[in-house]
Design a protein around this motif. Structure first.
Motif, short mmCIF file in Angstrom:
data_model
loop_
_atom_site.label_atom_id
_atom_site.label_comp_id
_atom_site.label_asym_id
_atom_site.label_seq_id
_atom_site.Cartn_x
_atom_site.Cartn_y
_atom_site.Cartn_z
N VAL A 303 0.84 -1.21 0.00
CA VAL A 303 0.00 0.00 0.00
C VAL A 303 0.87 1.26 0.00
CG1 VAL A 303 -1.71 1.31 1.30
CG2 VAL A 303 -1.92 -1.17 1.12
N ALA A 304 1.91 1.27 0.82
CA ALA A 304 2.78 2.46 0.89
C ALA A 304 3.40 2.76 -0.47
CB ALA A 304 3.86 2.25 1.94
N MET A 305 3.87 1.73 -1.16
CA MET A 305 4.47 1.96 -2.48
C MET A 305 3.40 2.34 -3.50
SD MET A 305 7.61 -0.82 -2.65
CE MET A 305 6.62 -2.27 -2.33
N ARG A 306 2.17 1.86 -3.31
CA ARG A 306 1.06 2.25 -4.17
C ARG A 306 0.84 3.76 -4.09
NH1 ARG A 306 -2.06 0.75 -8.56
NH2 ARG A 306 -4.25 1.32 -8.28
N TYR A 307 1.09 4.32 -2.91
CA TYR A 307 0.92 5.77 -2.73
C TYR A 307 2.23 6.54 -2.92
CZ TYR A 307 -3.91 5.13 -1.33
OH TYR A 307 -5.25 4.83 -1.32
N GLY A 308 3.18 5.92 -3.60
CA GLY A 308 4.36 6.65 -4.06
C GLY A 308 5.59 6.56 -3.20
N MET A 309 5.57 5.76 -2.14
CA MET A 309 6.74 5.68 -1.27
C MET A 309 7.81 4.79 -1.91
SD MET A 309 6.87 4.78 2.79
CE MET A 309 5.79 6.18 3.12
N ALA A 310 9.07 5.23 -1.87
CA ALA A 310 10.17 4.45 -2.42
C ALA A 310 10.44 3.22 -1.56
CB ALA A 310 11.44 5.31 -2.50
N PRO A 311 10.81 2.09 -2.17
CA PRO A 311 11.06 0.87 -1.38
C PRO A 311 12.14 1.05 -0.32
CG PRO A 311 11.75 0.59 -3.67
CD PRO A 311 10.94 1.84 -3.62
N GLU A 312 13.15 1.86 -0.61
CA GLU A 312 14.21 2.10 0.38
C GLU A 312 13.65 2.82 1.62
OE1 GLU A 312 15.78 1.63 -3.63
OE2 GLU A 312 14.35 3.08 -2.78
N THR A 313 12.72 3.73 1.39
CA THR A 313 12.09 4.44 2.51
C THR A 313 11.21 3.48 3.31
OG1 THR A 313 12.07 6.47 1.19
CG2 THR A 313 10.64 6.40 3.14
N VAL A 314 10.48 2.62 2.60
CA VAL A 314 9.66 1.61 3.27
C VAL A 314 10.53 0.74 4.18
CG1 VAL A 314 8.29 -0.47 2.89
CG2 VAL A 314 7.87 1.56 1.50
N ALA A 315 11.65 0.28 3.65
CA ALA A 315 12.55 -0.58 4.42
C ALA A 315 13.08 0.13 5.66
CB ALA A 315 13.70 -1.07 3.55
N ARG A 316 13.45 1.39 5.50
CA ARG A 316 13.99 2.15 6.63
C ARG A 316 12.95 2.31 7.74
NH1 ARG A 316 13.30 7.28 7.62
NH2 ARG A 316 12.72 7.79 5.47
N ILE A 317 11.73 2.62 7.36
CA ILE A 317 10.69 2.84 8.37
C ILE A 317 10.28 1.53 9.04
CG2 ILE A 317 8.31 3.62 8.72
CD1 ILE A 317 8.85 5.65 6.44
#
Length: 483
Positions: A303-317
């Motif tokens: 969902v986060a990447m669906r709303y434009g979040m980069a995978p690296e940012t997802v991993a960090r959070i």
């Protein structure tokens, strides 16, 4: 909530207004707990099993509340009241209207609804942490996911809210459909169809039917985010009126977002490679324990990447999230009576799927020095499992024993014969191979003393706390938290 007049609220809930709130008066929040009422509050008086909110209407008047929603007029020192047939229904209607008002205002606003037999609250916590970096995000506290909890959370949505993460639970057919009418999702997540509430629904197929209501409740053109590894979830794709995104480990089909090379560290924090729809490979180390949380993290990441979040940012959070809602695989060190042990507190609730996941987490735990720790499973009863409840409890006890758990303590109740019988079934299952130390006790005090005695003899003890709320294990966790 989006500020609104008392007259506007009365119209939204189809109620009769008594008293004069003044034309300039605006409500800005809604509560059902009188202790939380204050200036700008709408107090919804709800009749509970033990407490009737109507008894506290006058109290909220003294605290400066703006208006009360009641099912009969109450003496209230001049506090305006809106009289309705059913205050719970009125709460839902006010929440629905609040969402409509927000969607009429400028600025993007999306609702992400999620459901599943296990993992809802953890996924909600992870997803809200991710989306909060994009814009103001509203999500429920704990597991506010029913006909009262969801509307109260929806009424926290205001003119600035970018995302509302709406957890939707169900104990009967039609409940999720009702919740989606209050908060129709732009995106709907279905995590898993398990056997929680099997006694209410009667079959896993009926549970799947209930969960599928969240997909059918999507706004036109909405996105369904589905578990590709669950055979009961996969058919829900045919109910979607928009895009379908798949997440999983790729066991049944190739999902858009998947995890490969899944391992875990000594504290059972999962490590894996996140593969997204563009083929990017991103390493992830979850900050919360529990290898089973890989699927919850995948759903949130999709969902986060669906709303434009980069995978690296997802991993960090995801790596930075070390705490989630209470009593869900929470790690701590407990000191009692001159000894100590590691606690894995997963005592919020239990069903066969989550019980196995908790036991797997306990089994995966390793000591700092590389030696095998002494593993203790403190298990309570699971409720709402229907006619097979005894066999299911026996199977969980057997599962714990087959994993090689060193000590298994089943906790029943001296006051509740049903809970006691289910705990005994757990113990009976654990005793089948006679390889583990097995006890069945009738209260948390006896369970605590057994744990303390085991910890004295095994300085490297790690204890899993897992059971339904009725088992009282969460109360034991809170006692231990005070040390």
């Amino acid at each position: 909530m989006v500020p609104m007049s008392v007259e506007e609220i009365a119209k939204a809930v189809d109620g009769r207004l008594i008293g004069d709130a003044g034309s300039e008066s605006r409500a800005t929040n809604t509560v059902s707990d009188s202790r939380q009422a204050g200036p700008g509050s709408v107090f919804v008086a709800i009749r509970g099993e033990r407490v009737d909110g109507h008894d506290f209407v006058a109290k909220t008047a003294g605290q400066g509340a703006t208006v009360a929603i009641v099912d009969h007029e109450v003496k209230s020192d001049g506090l305006p009241q809106i009289v309705v047939k059913d205050t719970v229904d009125a709460l839902g209607e006010l929440a629905r209207y609040n969402i409509v008002r927000r969607r009429e205002l400028d600025g993007d606003f999306d609702i992400i609804g999620l459901t599943g037999s296990v993992g809802k609250t953890t996924t909600k916590d992870l997803l809200s942490s991710l989306l909060a970096t994009v814009g103001p995000t509203v999500a429920p506290v704990g597991s506010f996911n029913n006909e009262i909890g969801l509307p109260l959370t929806a009424l926290r949505v205001d003119e600035h809210t970018r995302f509302f993460v709406a957890e939707m639970g169900a104990s009967h057919i039609g409940e999720i459909a009702r919740l989606t009418r209050i908060a129709p999702p732009n995106t709907a997540i279905v995590l898993k169809v398990g056997v929680a509430h099997l006694g209410e629904f009667g079959s896993r197929e009926r549970i799947a039917q209930a969960k599928s209501e969240i997909v059918q409740g999507l706004l036109p053109g909405g996105t369904a985010v589905l578990n590709a590894d669950d055979e009961h979830v996969v058919p829900m794709a045919g109910l979607a009126n928009g895009d379908v995104l798949w997440f999983g480990l790729g066991s049944s089909q190739e999902p858009e977002v998947r995890a490969i090379d899944v391992t875990a560290d000594r504290s059972d924090h999962a490590e894996f490679t996140l593969v997204d729809a563009d083929g990017n490979h991103t390493p992830v180390h979850l900050g919360i324990p529990g290898r089973h949380n890989v699927m919850n993290a995948l759903a949130a990441a999709t969902v986060a990447m669906r709303y434009g979040m980069a995978p690296e940012t997802v991993a960090r959070i995801l790596a930075s999230q070390h705490t989630i809602s209470p009593h869900r695989m929470a790690l701590s060190t407990v000191n009692r009576e001159g000894t100590s042990f590691t606690l894995i507190d997963d005592s919020f609730n239990a069903n066969p799927d989550s019980m196995k996941a908790g036991l797997n987490g306990l089994k995966a735990w390793n000591s700092n020095d590389g030696k095998e720790p002494f593993r203790v499973a403190l298990l309570g009863a699971m409720l709402e499992l229907g006619a097979d409840e005894t066999a299911l409890h026996t199977s969980i006890g057997t599962y714990a024993d087959e994993l090689g758990i060193d000590a298994i303590i089943a906790v029943g109740s001296a006051q509740d014969q049903h809970l006691d019988a289910l705990a005994q079934a757990l113990a009976d299952g654990a005793r089948q191979s006679q390889s583990a130390s097995v006890d069945c006790v009738h209260d948390i005090d006896a369970a605590e003393q057994l744990v303390i005695d085991l910890a004295r003899n095994h300085p490297d003890a790690v204890v899993l706390l897992k059971g339904s709320h009725a088992s009282g294990l969460s109360a034991l966790a809170e006692r231990w938290a005070k040390n």
